[in-house]
Design a protein around this motif. Sequence first.
Motif, PDB file in Angstrom:
ATOM      1  N   GLU A  25      97.707  38.621-111.611  1.00  0.00           N
ATOM      2  CA  GLU A  25      97.132  37.533-110.826  1.00  0.00           C
ATOM      3  C   GLU A  25      97.641  37.569-109.388  1.00  0.00           C
ATOM      4  O   GLU A  25      96.880  37.337-108.431  1.00  0.00           O
ATOM      5  N   GLU A  26      98.915  37.893-109.245  1.00  0.00           N
ATOM      6  CA  GLU A  26      99.508  37.984-107.906  1.00  0.00           C
ATOM      7  C   GLU A  26      98.877  39.127-107.112  1.00  0.00           C
ATOM      8  O   GLU A  26      98.611  38.994-105.909  1.00  0.00           O
ATOM      9  N   GLU A  27      98.620  40.245-107.765  1.00  0.00           N
ATOM     10  CA  GLU A  27      97.988  41.378-107.090  1.00  0.00           C
ATOM     11  C   GLU A  27      96.587  41.015-106.610  1.00  0.00           C
ATOM     12  O   GLU A  27      96.196  41.331-105.477  1.00  0.00           O
ATOM     13  N   LYS A  66      95.479  38.047-105.939  1.00  0.00           N
ATOM     14  CA  LYS A  66      95.607  37.063-104.867  1.00  0.00           C
ATOM     15  C   LYS A  66      95.979  37.735-103.548  1.00  0.00           C
ATOM     16  O   LYS A  66      95.432  37.408-102.483  1.00  0.00           O
ATOM     17  N   GLN A  67      96.895  38.701-103.617  1.00  0.00           N
ATOM     18  CA  GLN A  67      97.299  39.392-102.392  1.00  0.00           C
ATOM     19  C   GLN A  67      96.162  40.236-101.833  1.00  0.00           C
ATOM     20  O   GLN A  67      95.987  40.335-100.618  1.00  0.00           O
ATOM     21  N   GLY A  83     104.169  40.225-103.662  1.00  0.00           N
ATOM     22  CA  GLY A  83     104.471  38.816-103.823  1.00  0.00           C
ATOM     23  C   GLY A  83     105.858  38.581-104.395  1.00  0.00           C
ATOM     24  O   GLY A  83     106.615  39.520-104.682  1.00  0.00           O
ATOM     25  N   GLU A  84     106.183  37.304-104.600  1.00  0.00           N
ATOM     26  CA  GLU A  84     107.530  36.950-105.062  1.00  0.00           C
ATOM     27  C   GLU A  84     107.816  37.511-106.451  1.00  0.00           C
ATOM     28  O   GLU A  84     108.929  37.943-106.738  1.00  0.00           O
ATOM     29  N   GLN A  85     106.833  37.513-107.310  1.00  0.00           N
ATOM     30  CA  GLN A  85     107.056  38.015-108.665  1.00  0.00           C
ATOM     31  C   GLN A  85     107.322  39.515-108.653  1.00  0.00           C
ATOM     32  O   GLN A  85     108.212  40.001-109.358  1.00  0.00           O
ATOM     33  N   LYS A 108     101.131  37.324-114.715  1.00  0.00           N
ATOM     34  CA  LYS A 108     101.528  36.834-113.392  1.00  0.00           C
ATOM     35  C   LYS A 108     101.400  37.933-112.343  1.00  0.00           C
ATOM     36  O   LYS A 108     100.910  37.692-111.235  1.00  0.00           O
ATOM     37  N   LEU A 109     101.842  39.138-112.691  1.00  0.00           N
ATOM     38  CA  LEU A 109     101.770  40.236-111.739  1.00  0.00           C
ATOM     39  C   LEU A 109     100.317  40.573-111.402  1.00  0.00           C
ATOM     40  O   LEU A 109      99.973  40.818-110.233  1.00  0.00           O
ATOM     41  N   TYR A 169     103.233  41.827 -96.320  1.00  0.00           N
ATOM     42  CA  TYR A 169     102.399  41.187 -97.342  1.00  0.00           C
ATOM     43  C   TYR A 169     100.983  40.969 -96.827  1.00  0.00           C
ATOM     44  O   TYR A 169     100.019  40.993 -97.598  1.00  0.00           O
ATOM     45  N   TYR A 228     102.540  47.443-108.287  1.00  0.00           N
ATOM     46  CA  TYR A 228     102.070  46.529-109.333  1.00  0.00           C
ATOM     47  C   TYR A 228     101.793  47.291-110.622  1.00  0.00           C
ATOM     48  O   TYR A 228     102.182  46.857-111.722  1.00  0.00           O
TER      49      TYR A 228
END
Length: 1446
Positions: free
Chosen positions: A890-892, A894-895, A657-659, A887-888, A841, A850
């Motif tokens: 949560e992004e993981e 979500k992906q 993700g972007e982060q 954030k990382l 992605y 991550y």
Amino acid sequence: MITCHSHGRNSFRCFYRCLFSLYMHWQMQLMMCMGGCYVFCISVDIETSSLEEKNKRDHYTQLVGACLFFVPDAILKERLDPETLESLGLIKQAHQFNQKIVKIKTKLFYKQQKFNLLREENEGYAKLITELGQDLSGSITSHLVLESIKSLIGCFNLDPNRVLDIILEVYECRSDQDEFFLPLIKSYMCEPLTLCHILGFKFKFNQEPSEETPTSLYHIAAALLHHNLIELEDLYVHLMPLDASIVEEHKREITEAKQIARKLTMVVVPSEKTEDKEREKEKEEEKNDKPPDNQKLGLLEALLRIGDWHHAQSIMDQMPAFYATSHKAIALALCQLVHLTVEPLYRRAGVPKGAKGCVMRPLRNKRAPRPAESFEDLRRDVFSMLCYLGPHLSHDPILFAKIVRLGKGFMKEYQSEGRNDNVKDNMDTLLSCFLSVADQVLLPSLSLMECNACMSEELWGLFKLFPYQHRYRLYGQWKNETYTSHPLLVKVKAQTVDRAKYIMKRLTKENVKPSGRQIGKLSHSNPTILFDYILSQIQWYDNLIGPVVDSLKYLTSLNYDVMAYCIIEALANPEKEKMKHDDTTISSWLQSLASLCGAVFRKYPIELAGLLQYVTNTLKAGKSFDLLILKEVVQKMAGIEITDEMTSEQMEAMTGGEQLKAEGGYFGQIRNTKKSSQRLKDALLDHELALPLCLLMAQQRNGVVFLEGGEKHLKLVGKLYDQCHDTLVQFGGFLASNLSTEDYIKRVPSIDILCNQFHTPHDAAFFLSRPMYGHQILSKYDELKKAEKGNRQQQKVHKYVAACELVMSPVHEAVVSLHPPRVWDDLRPQFYATFWSLTMYDLAVPHSAYDREVKKLQAQVKAIEENPDPLNKKKKEKERCTALQDKLQEEEKKQLEHVQRVLHRLKLEKDNWLLAKSTKNETITKFLQLCLFPRCIFSAIDAVYCARFVELVHQQKTPNFCTLLCYDRVFSDIIYTVASCTENESRRYGRFLCCMLETVTRWHSDRAVYEKECGNYPGFLTIFRATGFDGGNKADQLDYENFRHVVHKWHYKLTKASVHCLETGEYTHIRNILIVLTKILPCYPKVLNLGQALECRVHKICQEEKEKRPDLYALAMGYSGQLKGRKVHMVPENEFHHKEQPVRSATPASQQNGPGATAKPAGNASKSEEGAGEDADRSKEKSQGTTKPVTKANSTAAKVTTSNGNGATNSTKAIKDRDDKEKSGKEKKEKKEKTPGSTPETKGDSRREKQRDERGAAGKEERVPREGKEKTPKADRDKQKAEEKSSKEENKAKAGNGEPQEPTRERDPGAKEPKSKEKGGDRSAVSGSLKSPVPRSESAESERGRQPDHVSTITKGEKSTHILHHPTPPLLRLVWPEEGCARVSPLSAGAFPTVACSIGPQDHRGELSYTQGSPDWNPLPKPWEFGKNSMDISLRFSCVGKPSRT
């Protein structure tokens, strides 16, 4: 007797004076009544007297004669010409009358009456002065005083002119009593010319060197002019100096200013410089001590003080521009008049909230300019006053601020809506006036203000309301023209440059703060001059960029805007070449300015619209050099880097993700780009530049090659193409990550419009559309989730699939128009759109990336706790790291959910991706051509995506997708792909090959992995098509050992292509293959002898290019060093794949046209990687013919199909017998293979010498084809010829004994052969696909009685040319057009051994066999026709003992 009231006594003289006054009054009234008529008569008299037509003159005479009844004769005598009077009979002779007039005038004007001086009494003048000097505050009026003056004149016999002179003298002493003296003089009025003469005499008296004209005299002259008591033209001639002297003085000042400027730019000794400065100071002091007594300027000042703008303007028009206002007193007087004129409007529309200001008292003069009540009133006088004031508004900063605030008030009204056309026209006119004032007054005045930052900010408040086009126009005028208009500005410019040099010489990283303050101080007044010099220094010395950027923090907002303009002007300088003299690289000055742009625009709040529009305009003009600027700006402001030199960790992070991208995907950690990214986004959206820039860059990629490339060096063209492409990828990534869903969808059109209407290349069009599809799918998915609330994972997946169908269905329809209809016979539009719409992605979650970033943040938190910094600072930093961790994670999560949904969607779609209408060969060809190759070179992450997608399609068990054939097509021949790439594309292509090789290496390294991931997958099935008989579809699975043989073949093909590229001598070939080899180094070479071959060729490149092309030498040396480091990981060939001993066949092979199966020979280990074709090529494109690798192993029971569709199963027993025979020679074979060879050719030669007792000794090793550019020493050639001769004899003997012959050279039927310089050697044709991936059985060989080397089944196409191969280089060409018959011809009878050929037709099938050694080529009597109903032909090549045997 009459009593005189003024003297209180009887006086006959007074009575006489009164009668005289009455008479004069009556005469004046009469003149006023008849004046118009008199003027008319005089003008007609003059006109008729000059006419030749006598009748008109007679009519005029009769008219005047008729007027004699009511016009007195005296008046006519006074007004008309003597000739006219003579014709009327009023005088006798005109000549006598003229003489009489001359005598009377002489007596009146030139003869002095002395008696009057004797009769004057001094008492009268004393009384006159008393009368004029009395207190005027009471009821004394000018009328009463005038009566007294008349009495005094009559009583004391005073001279009226001397009385007037005394009145003016007293008025001069009491200049504040205008209300009294002006009516008095007007009432006393004699001729205006007389009054002018008296005033002129007074000015003349004060023109002596020791005299100075008093201001009171200027005042009364101005007052008289203002009340029209005298004419300016009459008085102007009496004033000094002359206009010519003023012009000369102005020219002299300009010359002196230019000399001063020249001295400041010259390099002088410090002592001389000090002396010059002292002299200049002395001259300035002298000028200031004794200002010149300029009566014209004094009168001008007086006129301005009383508000007489009309006469003041007339005087200024007589002088050079800005000469008058260059004197401070006049400038201040004019400023005061402007103050008074704009006061009412300023109070209404200009005063800021909370400000009070000083109220200006208006002039008591009713004839002064009327105060402005509205903006329209400014056009009456104010704008013209300001234009005359020019740069000298700098003397009054308060008025400067007022004008600026009025401009701001006007712009607010101008930008408001709801105006009709008439009002709009007036407002446009006013806008032009304000722009002119800004150009001619405000900016030049700012230049003369010394370090006034407040005025700069005030002016920016107005300028920011103008469009940037207007602002830049003003800055251009200011920089290039304003400084030449006035001597003061010339001096200021020179002084600014001198000071800038002083500061820049001392600017370093250590003194940025003090130097920055000096730069800020200097920039407040003259930013254009300062920045122009700074930019010129940066273009020469790029190490100044950092200190300069840091030192600009003390600038005002206006200065930042001027900085942007100066940068654009420097970039657009037509005198600068944007290429270096070698025409292969971009000039360093352009690179320096681009770096400065990125740093300055990121750090400071500068408007970007102008710079972005400049880049857009250059792209419209077909120039791509300035894309370097956009690339730097996006990289610095948005933190998006574009580089192909990413590490594996960075590449893995870029799939998240972007982060994760921001934390681990770039070389430098990108922070604090939120504000700068927002500014860049706003500039693009506000000026509608986002989509135009993308489209222009996408179109310019081809423009670089086809429009710009013709005149430029190939190396430069490649760099420009890469720069254009990289900037497109970078800019598109910025838009995708920063624009909202609505903004992106609103601006990006559909894919068919992009491609068909805007002519955008397909890869770029999908690149721009891809984020839009993702946004739309997620939006639709969220809508469906809200509409039907369900938390089960299965429901969510179904909703996601439904959302994808809704969004992508229009896309599937739109892509149909992108390609010809025949394309969709093999690929479904759904598959095409899916491939182009997904990203990495969507396919995989980089868990390790991550985890790596989270661990880094945890380590940072731990380090912060141990740090002895203040608690507040530690707390802040700790909170930041913790928030990033959350954030990382949560992004993981979500992906991961997203990838699961995507994979489920693909699993549902895969059955409809590929059609079974045509052959897999054609399907794979179109997939490679339209999908894989265009995208794998688009970006580094796309290269990884392509490899991952192929693997994913294989894992999904997609029907009709042959994984083995796809990999074979990728690895078989990379020469053409590599040769057509740019430098950056080579890196991406190398990364793609590396990822593909990683997958292949993983399968190759472990049997369990292969069996798990490939064993039962349809991508590794070998499928054969029946041609209409009773066979049907037959299939067999490629086992592990066969796969290892195939992988070895691929490695060999890569080696062959690499060696060819290295030996071409072409710059692009060598550079690109070295880049590709460097990229695939982790996975290739794995075989020792192949690595040694590469090492040898690379070493040769190092030696040849060391002096000629240093960049190739550097690449070769880098790769050579890395290759040596990898040598420890290389293995001998027998460890890489299982090499078999050749089997001697005792039974003849079955006839091809018979019912039995046609099998393939069991070859030696090095030749066991024969290509396996899925189906024959029907396509028009020659490049679409391809092969699938085929191997020979001892673990498979082969099934093959001939052209008639019949097949047979090979005997496993025969294979076991062959294995027993091979064991005896295994030790000898392995011992030989451990001996390293320098090249595949030399290894093949050594095996011929050492293993002549083995069958097929000439084919033990695969050899690189003898290309025209490869040179072999003479001794080696002789040696090879001798070996070949002995090999031929041995082959003939073995053939006579029924033993199979092994090919000494492998030909990949799916790859194109590079062009050869050998005579007649056309190697560019494409061979047919191979039919079977399994070895021929021994029983099948016995049917034939001799061992054929190669069986090729060729499908009839539109028009195809096939090169038929043998152990020697290609000898035959088969040309088979779509209609007609096949033709067989030799390639070269001179360069290769001659060949005899015979063909016999049987049931629309035929065999072609040839032998070597026949003395002549026997041409066919006529071409042999295969028959129009047959679909396939089989061509069998055999080394036979007798030429006659067929």
